[in-house]
Design an enzyme around this catalytic site. Structure first.
Site: not given
Length: 155
Positions: A16, A104, A138
């Protein structure tokens, strides 16, 4: 702004407190993308998990490509969505956070706090969410660790 891609299906939901912003987002995005609106459909008080979970499940089950969830702060929707397997939801209140969350963390569900984000900023955040790419590198190992932990905890 958005490139039209009617093949991209987005699961949209709000409680809501997020209803009005969700409606603005729905009207803005429906000309660009295929949307499935999981509610809520008014500003009457509801419980956010009732809407966050089905929308996140649509993403998890590949019935939607991405999810956008809106509540008052963005936190409740994020917590609920992250309980669904294979969901990586983030509460983003800026364009930069949305870009980093995708690049990331490879998020697939964006959560927005309607009390803290204007309509125009919400659209900019969504644009960043949809246009950013996961960098892998990475970051891939980290996302894979989360997936591995998730799979083991399901057993």
């Amino acid at each position: 702004m958005f490139a039209i891609d009617k093949n991209l299906k987005i699961a949209l939901a709000a409680d809501h407190a997020g209803f009005e912003l969700k409606e603005y987002i729905r009207k803005t995005l429906e000309i660009y993308f295929t949307l499935e609106d999981f509610g809520c459909f008014s500003n009457s008080s509801v419980d956010y998990p009732d809407f966050a979970v089905p929308a996140a499940q649509a993403v998890s089950r590949c019935k939607a490509d991405k999810g956008i969830l809106v509540c008052g702060s963005g936190t409740g929707m994020s917590i609920a969505a992250n309980k669904v397997p294979h969901i990586r939801a983030a509460n983003c209140q800026s364009v930069e956070i949305a870009q980093l969350a995708v690049s990331h963390n490879n998020i697939n569900v964006l959560c927005i706090g309607a009390r803290f984000v204007s309509n125009n900023l919400a659209v900019d955040i969504i644009d960043a969410f949809l246009s950013s790419k996961f960098e892998a590198g990475r970051h891939l190992n980290r996302v894979n660790k989360i997936h591995t932990f998730e799979c083991h905890s399901l057993n």
